[in-house]
Motif scaffolding. Sequence first.
Motif, short mmCIF file in Angstrom:
data_model
loop_
_atom_site.label_atom_id
_atom_site.label_comp_id
_atom_site.label_asym_id
_atom_site.label_seq_id
_atom_site.Cartn_x
_atom_site.Cartn_y
_atom_site.Cartn_z
N GLN A 68 -3.10 -1.66 -4.03
CA GLN A 68 -3.58 -2.67 -4.97
C GLN A 68 -4.78 -3.43 -4.39
O GLN A 68 -5.73 -3.77 -5.11
N LYS A 69 -4.72 -3.66 -3.06
CA LYS A 69 -5.82 -4.37 -2.42
C LYS A 69 -7.09 -3.54 -2.46
O LYS A 69 -8.18 -4.05 -2.77
N GLU A 70 -6.94 -2.21 -2.13
CA GLU A 70 -8.11 -1.34 -2.18
C GLU A 70 -8.66 -1.23 -3.59
O GLU A 70 -9.88 -1.23 -3.82
N LYS A 71 -7.75 -1.14 -4.54
CA LYS A 71 -8.17 -1.08 -5.93
C LYS A 71 -8.90 -2.36 -6.34
O LYS A 71 -9.94 -2.31 -7.00
N ALA A 72 -8.34 -3.47 -5.92
CA ALA A 72 -8.98 -4.75 -6.23
C ALA A 72 -10.35 -4.85 -5.56
O ALA A 72 -11.31 -5.37 -6.14
N ARG A 73 -10.40 -4.33 -4.30
CA ARG A 73 -11.69 -4.36 -3.62
C ARG A 73 -12.72 -3.51 -4.35
O ARG A 73 -13.88 -3.90 -4.52
N GLY A 74 -12.28 -2.29 -4.79
CA GLY A 74 -13.18 -1.43 -5.56
C GLY A 74 -13.63 -2.09 -6.85
O GLY A 74 -14.81 -2.01 -7.23
N GLU A 75 -12.67 -2.73 -7.52
CA GLU A 75 -13.04 -3.43 -8.76
C GLU A 75 -14.02 -4.56 -8.48
O GLU A 75 -14.95 -4.82 -9.26
N ALA A 76 -13.81 -5.24 -7.33
CA ALA A 76 -14.72 -6.33 -6.98
C ALA A 76 -16.13 -5.79 -6.69
O ALA A 76 -17.13 -6.36 -7.15
N GLU A 77 -16.19 -4.67 -5.93
CA GLU A 77 -17.50 -4.07 -5.66
C GLU A 77 -18.15 -3.59 -6.94
O GLU A 77 -19.36 -3.74 -7.14
N ARG A 104 -1.18 -2.50 -0.42
CA ARG A 104 -2.42 -2.06 0.21
C ARG A 104 -3.28 -1.30 -0.80
O ARG A 104 -4.50 -1.50 -0.88
#
Length: 446
Positions: free
Chosen positions: A308-317, A306
């Motif tokens: 990692q998902k939030e981190k990936a989402r932040g990186e995507a944004e 989870r």
Amino acid sequence: MLTFLGIFIIIIGVITLIAKPIFKNISLLNWFNQRRSLQIILLGILMSIFTGLLFYAEPGTAYAVQYPWGGQKAVFRQGINTKMWGRLIPIQFELPIKYVIPGRDGELGEQSEYANVDAAKYWAFSDAVKARIATSVVISINTEDEAQFLSVADRNKTEQNMIRSRIIPNIDQSIKNTCKLMDAQDYISGQASDFDRYFKDQLENGMYVLEEYVENERKDIIGDSATVRTVINKETKQKRFRIKRENGMPIREEGNSLRAYGLTVVQAVVTEIDWEETFDKRLQLQKEEVAQTQLEKQQAEREFYRAQKEKARGEAEKAAERARLEKEQIQKTIAAETEAKVAEFNLVKEKKQFEVEKFKAQSKKVAADAEAYQNAKLVTAGLTPQERAEWEYKTSVGVARELKELKLPDIYIEGGKTSSNDGNLLQSLIGAELAKKMMETKTKSK
């Protein structure tokens, strides 16, 4: 069976032969007479002789035939064979021996006339945990060496005696030694195959000689690397057993092997283990602990993914915002570059226009100079009276046109006095211009 039947028939013939003269009033004996009684006795004797002379060898069974005069032979093939009133010792080619865990009613399950089935016994492992061990063992006799087979049959007398006095003690000793080599916890943790391997190896090749050694238990460390606390057990030493070896090979007990009797272990496996109740409770607690640990591990992995998902989402944004800003920057850069290039193009265009106008002016000047030069040449060359009159006419007409279009002031000063514009000024100018033109003409004519 036929031997006993023949003896029984002989006894009946003898009884009827003796009882007929004594019991004359018995109607049942009226059918028997001396001749018939002798025939019955003869039939019994023939049957006894026949059954004592021959026997039927069942398939899958070896027979040791011991004659009354001391000789013996081995029979490995099925069919009718002679035994000459000798003694038979039948032994199966393969002897199934099983230890089974009894049911609630003490039943041992399905029984077979060809298998030896006993209740499983309790055995203690190295950590003092007890369990009933069910095993399945198949022993094969040697049918290639007749002398060895006859020796085994002669020493053991019967198949059942060989199983009880030779094979089962070896099985028990193998299980006992193997249990000493490992803990119950080790068995359930992946050493079950080692148990079967040790068990079969000892049955076939002889019992291991075990030696006792003391193993220091490692203290349990609780805490991280900064703060370490040790849990000290009351018993820090545990007695263990291992295989005694010489030159890397296990030392075995002499004379305690099934191979010495020509027996081969075809199968030796543990089919089931019934642990004591206390160990079952411990196993249940361990299973619950393992299940809880797995659950916590899954939860930790879920939280990790989870995050990692939030981190990936932040990186995507972040990447999307960076892309948007870079796009705006590129657009502004392109617009600025376009504007600069347009200005540069306009500058080049103005320069080119300037050069064009300059060349036009120069062209006009050159054309004017050429025309003036041509006129000068014409004047120098001399004009005819007609051409001179035409040229003077055009000149005066041009001067008149210019004077016509000229606007003069109404009042002007001439020679220190004020005069009005009633034609005198224009006349004066015309006269002056005509005088100028005449002077220029005379100069050119000269």
